[in-house]
Design an enzyme around this catalytic site. Structure first.
Site, PDB file in Angstrom:
ATOM      1  N   GLY A 198     122.181  10.976  53.227  1.00  0.00           N
ATOM      2  CA  GLY A 198     122.867   9.781  52.800  1.00  0.00           C
ATOM      3  C   GLY A 198     122.356   9.280  52.112  1.00  0.00           C
ATOM      4  N   ASN A 199     122.864   7.482  52.140  1.00  0.00           N
ATOM      5  CA  ASN A 199     123.142   7.026  51.155  1.00  0.00           C
ATOM      6  C   ASN A 199     122.921   5.148  51.838  1.00  0.00           C
ATOM      7  OD1 ASN A 199     125.433   5.350  50.552  1.00  0.00           O
ATOM      8  ND2 ASN A 199     126.463   7.120  50.175  1.00  0.00           N
ATOM      9  N   ARG A 200     122.458   4.050  51.345  1.00  0.00           N
ATOM     10  CA  ARG A 200     121.709   3.215  51.809  1.00  0.00           C
ATOM     11  C   ARG A 200     123.184   2.058  52.573  1.00  0.00           C
ATOM     12  NH1 ARG A 200     118.627   0.472  48.400  1.00  0.00           N
ATOM     13  NH2 ARG A 200     119.598  -1.463  49.041  1.00  0.00           N
TER      14      ARG A 200
END
Ligand code: FMN
Length: 389
Positions: A198-200
């Site tokens: 995923g990412n932030r």
């Protein structure tokens, strides 16, 4: 002149609400105070009516007064709970149930009350309904303890009131009735049934854009990729947890009048996620990631002549801006919003942003501001592009 219903509830900070009334009156708003019995233990309702220059008791149904904004400052834990549960047992909560416009609250209470799970749930319920929270702030509380619970300063509440009412009064009609598609959040690409890449991205920027477009009268669909913040009220939400979901749902709505792709869509994903959880066996786990399809490029390639397409470039300082310029050309977008995600005070998962807007007509730097204010600047630019069509 915009009308503000000002609820005042029973905390020491009720005295600060006097300053807020003065600021509101000075700014030209018509203020109608709704003072609880709890608040009257600290400051009499007469004081608020006098400061608001309102004769008391001239309204037969004060709770049914139409207003542009309902503000509550200070907001006690007690009234917060009553609002969350839709009680209507005094003039303030009755007015809140009858009020159909925006609502802003400035809580003030002891830290332990603020952090209690019951209060957390009540706050979440109000936020999910679109209620705007200002504060509470950290600092010394009236009883001498330190922590989060101080009411925000009247000047800060005042500027948030201004922001909300200015947004409501905005004369531009360019987006009214337009179909606006916004993507927000960050996609998660499954590795197996429980793990993902995923990412932030929190989704704050996309949510602010959806909220701002809605407030300008647009018919908004929000493609929501794992949002860490609630979606705004009044928009159609389509859950798109993975890049594949987002691609499918975006292309299905590719004929929207305005498309704003603010979500951080994975560029790479595990090609064959396992259907069950991979057990831990101590051996290395090598995953080869394959590139995902470029949704924005696909939308740009299929674009209609009257559409406005906006892309976001989350990149670092230095050559990041040049890459954003190049991406705008390559993806056939009208507007690119460059933000520097190498900084911790803006961009990913931060309440503020600072961007450069890149269009055919040049570049405009938008100074650091709340994501809602940045969203307003982006949509001003969209309206400008629409007006040239
Ligand atoms: C001296 C004093 C200070 C108080 N300050 C607060 C406060 O800052 N925040 C809060 O939530 N409740 C505070 N309370 C408790 C509320 O006054 C109480 O819950 C009351 O029922 C609130 O009524 P209302 O929400 O209808 O105004 C305080 C009580 C006392 C006696």
């Amino acid at each position: 002149m915009a009308r503000v219903l000002l609820g005042v509830t029973g905390g020491i900070a009720a005295y600060k609400a006097c300053t807020l009334v003065r600021l509101l009156v000075r700014a030209g708003y018509e203020v109608y105070p709704l003072v609880t019995a709890g608040a009257e233990r600290f400051v009499s309702a007469e004081t608020f009516f006098a400061l608001a220059r309102q004769p008391r008791g001239d309204v037969p149904y004060p709770h049914l007064r139409r207003a542009d904004l309902l503000a509550v400052a200070p907001l006690t834990a007690n009234t917060l709970a009553r609002l969350a549960h839709g009680l209507a047992d005094d003039v303030l909560t009755e007015a809140a149930l009858a009020h159909t416009g925006p609502m802003l609250v400035a809580p003030a209470m002891n830290t332990r009350m603020w952090e209690h799970p019951a209060t957390r749930e009540n706050v979440a319920a109000l936020r999910a309904r679109g209620v705007v929270f200002v504060g509470p702030m950290e600092g010394q509380l009236a009883e001498g303890e330190e922590g989060t619970g101080r009411m925000a300063e009247p000047e800060d509440i005042m500027s948030r009131v201004d922001e909300l009412l200015i947004a409501l009064a905005r004369p531009s009609e360019a987006l009214r009735g337009k179909r606006v598609l916004v993507s927000a959040g960050g996609t998660r690409e499954p590795l197996d049934s429980v793990r993902y890449v995923g990412n932030r991205s929190s989704g704050r920027m996309g949510v602010a854009l959806a909220e701002e477009a809605r407030s300008r009268g647009a018919d908004v669909t929000l493609l929501a990729a794992n949002l860490a913040v609630p979606a705004p009220p009044g928009v159609t939400v389509v859950e798109t947890p993975t890049a594949g979901d987002l691609e499918r749902e975006a292309l299905a709505r590719g004929d929207a009048d305005v498309i704003v792709m603010a979500a951080a869509v994975a560029d790479y994903r595990p090609p064959a996620p396992a259907a069950t959880k991979r057990p831990k066996d101590g051996a290395p786990w090598t995953v080869e990631l394959t590139p995902t399809n470029d949704v924005l490029a696909a939308l740009g390639a299929a674009r209609g002549p009257d559409q406005v397409i906006v892309g976001f470039a989350a990149d670092g300082a230095g050559s990041g801006l040049e890459r954003a310029r190049e991406k705008r050309r390559a993806k056939n977008a009208d507007l690119f919003v460059f933000n520097d995600v190498s900084r911790s005070d803006i961009g990913f998962d931060a309440p503020d942003n600072e961007v450069v807007l890149i269009s055919d007509d040049g570049e405009r730097e938008v100074a650091k501001a709340s994501k809602r204010a940045i969203a307003a600047a982006v949509l001003d630019e969209v309206e400008r592009v629409l007006s040239k069509r």
